[in-house]
Design an enzyme around this catalytic site. Structure first.
Site, PDB file in Angstrom:
ATOM      1  N   THR A 228       0.833  -1.204   0.000  1.00 43.86           N
ATOM      2  CA  THR A 228       0.000   0.000   0.000  1.00 43.86           C
ATOM      3  C   THR A 228       0.868   1.255   0.000  1.00 43.86           C
ATOM      4  O   THR A 228       0.574   2.215  -0.720  1.00 43.86           O
ATOM      5  CB  THR A 228      -0.958  -0.045   1.210  1.00 43.86           C
ATOM      6  OG1 THR A 228      -1.844  -1.162   1.013  1.00 43.86           O
ATOM      7  CG2 THR A 228      -1.775   1.228   1.343  1.00 43.86           C
ATOM      8  N   GLU A 248      -3.346  -2.703  -6.933  1.00 45.89           N
ATOM      9  CA  GLU A 248      -3.700  -3.897  -6.142  1.00 45.89           C
ATOM     10  C   GLU A 248      -2.720  -3.984  -5.001  1.00 45.89           C
ATOM     11  O   GLU A 248      -1.537  -4.271  -5.210  1.00 45.89           O
ATOM     12  CB  GLU A 248      -3.623  -5.129  -7.022  1.00 45.89           C
ATOM     13  CG  GLU A 248      -4.722  -5.112  -8.046  1.00 45.89           C
ATOM     14  CD  GLU A 248      -4.803  -6.401  -8.806  1.00 45.89           C
ATOM     15  OE1 GLU A 248      -4.665  -7.470  -8.195  1.00 45.89           O
ATOM     16  OE2 GLU A 248      -4.979  -6.322 -10.018  1.00 45.89           O
ATOM     17  N   CYS A 282      -0.943 -11.796  -0.707  1.00 44.87           N
ATOM     18  CA  CYS A 282      -1.748 -10.618  -0.336  1.00 44.87           C
ATOM     19  C   CYS A 282      -3.066 -11.010   0.308  1.00 44.87           C
ATOM     20  O   CYS A 282      -3.591 -10.296   1.144  1.00 44.87           O
ATOM     21  CB  CYS A 282      -1.991  -9.765  -1.575  1.00 44.87           C
ATOM     22  SG  CYS A 282      -2.747 -10.689  -2.925  1.00 44.87           S
TER      23      CYS A 282
HETATM   24  P1  NAD Z   1       6.597  -3.359  -3.052  1.00 47.82           P
HETATM   25  O1  NAD Z   1       5.556  -2.326  -2.896  1.00 47.82           O
HETATM   26  O2  NAD Z   1       7.815  -3.269  -2.227  1.00 47.82           O
HETATM   27  O3  NAD Z   1       7.109  -3.397  -4.573  1.00 47.82           O
HETATM   28  C1  NAD Z   1       6.215  -3.641  -5.645  1.00 47.82           C
HETATM   29  C2  NAD Z   1       6.843  -3.145  -6.918  1.00 47.82           C
HETATM   30  O4  NAD Z   1       6.923  -1.716  -6.873  1.00 47.82           O
HETATM   31  C3  NAD Z   1       8.263  -3.628  -7.159  1.00 47.82           C
HETATM   32  O5  NAD Z   1       8.429  -3.929  -8.520  1.00 47.82           O
HETATM   33  C4  NAD Z   1       9.102  -2.418  -6.789  1.00 47.82           C
HETATM   34  O6  NAD Z   1      10.351  -2.368  -7.408  1.00 47.82           O
HETATM   35  C5  NAD Z   1       8.215  -1.300  -7.279  1.00 47.82           C
HETATM   36  N1  NAD Z   1       8.483   0.018  -6.686  1.00 47.82           N
HETATM   37  C6  NAD Z   1       8.980   0.309  -5.469  1.00 47.82           C
HETATM   38  N2  NAD Z   1       9.085   1.645  -5.299  1.00 47.82           N
HETATM   39  C7  NAD Z   1       8.628   2.202  -6.441  1.00 47.82           C
HETATM   40  C8  NAD Z   1       8.489   3.549  -6.889  1.00 47.82           C
HETATM   41  N3  NAD Z   1       8.829   4.576  -6.112  1.00 47.82           N
HETATM   42  N4  NAD Z   1       7.994   3.765  -8.119  1.00 47.82           N
HETATM   43  C9  NAD Z   1       7.638   2.738  -8.912  1.00 47.82           C
HETATM   44  N5  NAD Z   1       7.774   1.440  -8.548  1.00 47.82           N
HETATM   45  C10 NAD Z   1       8.256   1.175  -7.327  1.00 47.82           C
HETATM   46  O7  NAD Z   1       5.867  -4.768  -2.846  1.00 47.82           O
HETATM   47  P2  NAD Z   1       6.519  -6.216  -2.723  1.00 47.82           P
HETATM   48  O8  NAD Z   1       7.224  -6.304  -1.416  1.00 47.82           O
HETATM   49  O9  NAD Z   1       7.245  -6.571  -3.973  1.00 47.82           O
HETATM   50  O10 NAD Z   1       5.212  -7.136  -2.691  1.00 47.82           O
HETATM   51  C11 NAD Z   1       4.490  -7.412  -1.552  1.00 47.82           C
HETATM   52  C12 NAD Z   1       3.261  -6.542  -1.473  1.00 47.82           C
HETATM   53  O11 NAD Z   1       2.448  -6.728  -2.626  1.00 47.82           O
HETATM   54  C13 NAD Z   1       2.374  -6.888  -0.298  1.00 47.82           C
HETATM   55  O12 NAD Z   1       1.943  -5.705   0.305  1.00 47.82           O
HETATM   56  C14 NAD Z   1       1.213  -7.621  -0.939  1.00 47.82           C
HETATM   57  O13 NAD Z   1       0.011  -7.559  -0.201  1.00 47.82           O
HETATM   58  C15 NAD Z   1       1.092  -6.922  -2.235  1.00 47.82           C
HETATM   59  N6  NAD Z   1       0.384  -7.745  -3.204  1.00 47.82           N
HETATM   60  C16 NAD Z   1      -0.898  -7.401  -3.519  1.00 47.82           C
HETATM   61  C17 NAD Z   1      -1.631  -8.211  -4.399  1.00 47.82           C
HETATM   62  C18 NAD Z   1      -3.068  -7.886  -4.748  1.00 47.82           C
HETATM   63  O14 NAD Z   1      -3.604  -8.515  -5.646  1.00 47.82           O
HETATM   64  N7  NAD Z   1      -3.713  -6.952  -4.080  1.00 47.82           N
HETATM   65  C19 NAD Z   1      -1.027  -9.339  -4.952  1.00 47.82           C
HETATM   66  C20 NAD Z   1       0.289  -9.642  -4.609  1.00 47.82           C
HETATM   67  C21 NAD Z   1       0.988  -8.830  -3.740  1.00 47.82           C
END
Ligand code: NAD
Length: 481
Positions: A228, A248, A282
């Site tokens: 989030t 998401e 998630c």
């Molecule tokens: P994260 O938010 O750390 O990273 C997600 C992506 O965003 C990565 O590719 C990362 O490099 C990129 N990112 C990071 N900073 C950014 C920026 N400033 N600008 C653009 N891109 C940026 O998440 P994570 O640790 O990879 O994944 C886990 C999270 O994902 C958990 O919170 C989980 O609940 C969520 N998730 C949600 C769903 C859903 O369907 N709602 C599904 C899977 C995972």
């Protein structure tokens, strides 16, 4: 050691800076390869490629796009073993979880292929007698797909497949924890006949590579799956250029266990919801709300199940869970356990690191219903079990969250179950099972801080197409002048 490039315009290209970063297997700590370290300059090249491809791809007859996506699905199946092995190593998935991703990926490509022929428009009833009004759907343009580490193949495929089906071109930026599987996936699609530039991958970290992609004025849509906090940041950036946005995000998902359930059976189901992929899902069933007087019986049954889960080699079919993605994740999970303990929660089983990045499946009974452990996503194998005396209170606690992604309800009483399902404020409620469910055709997304928009099936198509009103005047045009 293999050095990977970005995948742009049908081939691997090194980073403009020449820099790379290692992709490390969370289970063994081995370096699996080096990925290109993307920056604004690489994003620029990818946007040019996607722009060039858009003219061709968006004007293809739907049947052609459908056929190509079906070929892509077949190609993923043909490369099953290679993709499976990389997925296990790079994401620390058990073979069972990795196989699920390898089943889901072709399935979602086929679902998107099916949607291509359903890009329906409308004709409208008119106020004016001689006007024909039509509404047609057009792709939005280039869509940035920013994906997380936890299901790096299945989610990337889902986030890209539907926008592609609708005639958009895609630039994907996978998690820096799992860049290699994304590049391999792109190669498979390209070899299956996806034209150059239609699906590009740039690898790198969020701030250096993700941000310039979201900022770029040539990118017209953003599909983001992740935490989030990052989603809010991405949303802020994307809105500066009014991009179509799908977020998401995280969840702290409730699972309601009603009193009519067999508690042993309920614990078996809840264990899958809470401990699959070590809770790094998630939709993981993180808050389990049990109808009194069964709370403690359920918690002990779940703890027994948790303690019995087999931990071995990730390629051993019996292995039920594996490592967390990195040390930061381990520290967060440990901190949440400590906070719950300090607040009076009873740690019935687990609560510690097993070895390396592997955290023990943990059951905490009666945790404090406040603070970080209760309110924030743990994203680890921690089930919080709370006993409550009425269905109304169970529903109230389920809704006592900033998130609203997914919920499960275990009961044999359809009337009570359905009544609860209607009252829980979540993007999905699953009756008769846990909260972690997926289907390529279903609208996946959340209420509140769990996101904006829905992905999957026709819902993705709606999100990543523009509506255009076209009118035809067949009478005399007359106006005041
Ligand atoms: P994260 O938010 O750390 O990273 C997600 C992506 O965003 C990565 O590719 C990362 O490099 C990129 N990112 C990071 N900073 C950014 C920026 N400033 N600008 C653009 N891109 C940026 O998440 P994570 O640790 O990879 O994944 C886990 C999270 O994902 C958990 O919170 C989980 O609940 C969520 N998730 C949600 C769903 C859903 O369907 N709602 C599904 C899977 C995972």
């Amino acid at each position: 050691m293999r050095i990977y490039g970005h995948f742009i315009h049908g081939r691997e290209v090194p980073a403009a800076s020449g820099e790379t970063f290692p992709s490390v297997a969370p289970m063994s700590g081995d370096i699996l390869g080096y990925a290109a370290c993307g920056t604004e300059a690489d994003v620029e090249v990818a946007v040019s490629s996607a722009q060039e491809a858009f003219a061709f791809w968006s004007s293809l007859p739907p049947a052609r796009r459908e056929r190509i996506l079906l070929e892509c699905a077949n190609a993923v199946e043909a490369h099953h073993d290679r993709l499976l092995n990389l997925l296990i190593d790079e994401s620390g998935s058990t073979i069972v979880k990795a196989r699920y991703e390898l089943l889901y990926t072709p399935s979602v490509l086929r679902a998107a292929a099916g949607e291509v022929r359903r890009l329906y428009g409308d004709t409208l009833p008119n106020e004016k007698p001689h006007r024909l009004s039509m509404v047609v759907r057009e792709p939005v343009g280039i869509v940035a797909v920013i994906s997380p580490f936890n299901a790096p193949l299945a989610l990337l495929a889902k986030m890209a497949a539907f926008p592609l089906g609708a005639g958009n071109t895609v630039i994907a930026k996978p998690s820096e924890e799992t860049p290699l599987i994304a590049v391999e996936f792109a190669k498979v699609l390209y070899e299956a006949g996806l034209p150059s530039g239609v699906f590009n991958v740039v690898t790198g970290c969020g701030s250096e590579c993700g941000e310039p992609l979201v900022k770029h004025p040539g990118v017209r849509g953003v599909a983001f799956t992740g935490s989030t906090a990052t989603g809010i940041k991405v949303g802020h950036i994307a809105i500066q250029t009014l991009k179509r946005l799908q977020l998401e995000l995280g969840g702290k998902n409730p699972l309601l266990v009603l009193g009519d359930m067999d508690m042993i059976k309920a614990a078996e189901i809840a264990a899958v919801g809470a401990f699959s992929h070590s809770g790094q899902i998630c939709m993981s069933s993180a808050r389990i709300i049990v109808e009194a007087p069964h709370g403690l019986t359920f918690a002990h049954a779940l703890a027994k199940k948790a303690a019995s889960l087999y931990l071995g080699d990730l390629r051993d079919e019996r292995t039920a869970y594996g490592p967390l993605i990195n040390q930061r994740a381990v520290e967060k999970v440990f901190r949440h356990v400590q906070l719950a303990r300090a607040g009076g929660g009873q740690v019935i089983t687990g609560g510690n690191v097993d070895h390396g990045l592997v955290f023990q499946p943990t059951v905490i009974y009666n945790p404090p219903r406040w603070g970080e452990c209760w309110e924030e996503e743990t994203f680890g194998p921690v089930a919080l079990v709370t006993e409550v005396s009425s269905l109304e209170e169970m529903i109230a606690i389920a809704n006592e969250s900033q998130y609203g992604l997914s919920a499960g309800i275990l009961t044999n009483d359809l009337k009570r179950g359905l009544s609860a399902a209607r009252q829980i404020r979540c993007g999905a409620v699953h009756l008769g099972t846990h909260s972690f469910q997926s289907d390529p055709m279903a609208p996946i997304g959340g209420y509140g801080m769990s996101g904006i928009g829905r992905s999957g099936g026709k819902y993705s198509i709606e999100h990543f197409t523009e509506l255009k009103w076209i009118s035809v005047e067949s009478g005399e045009t007359s106006g005041p002048f």
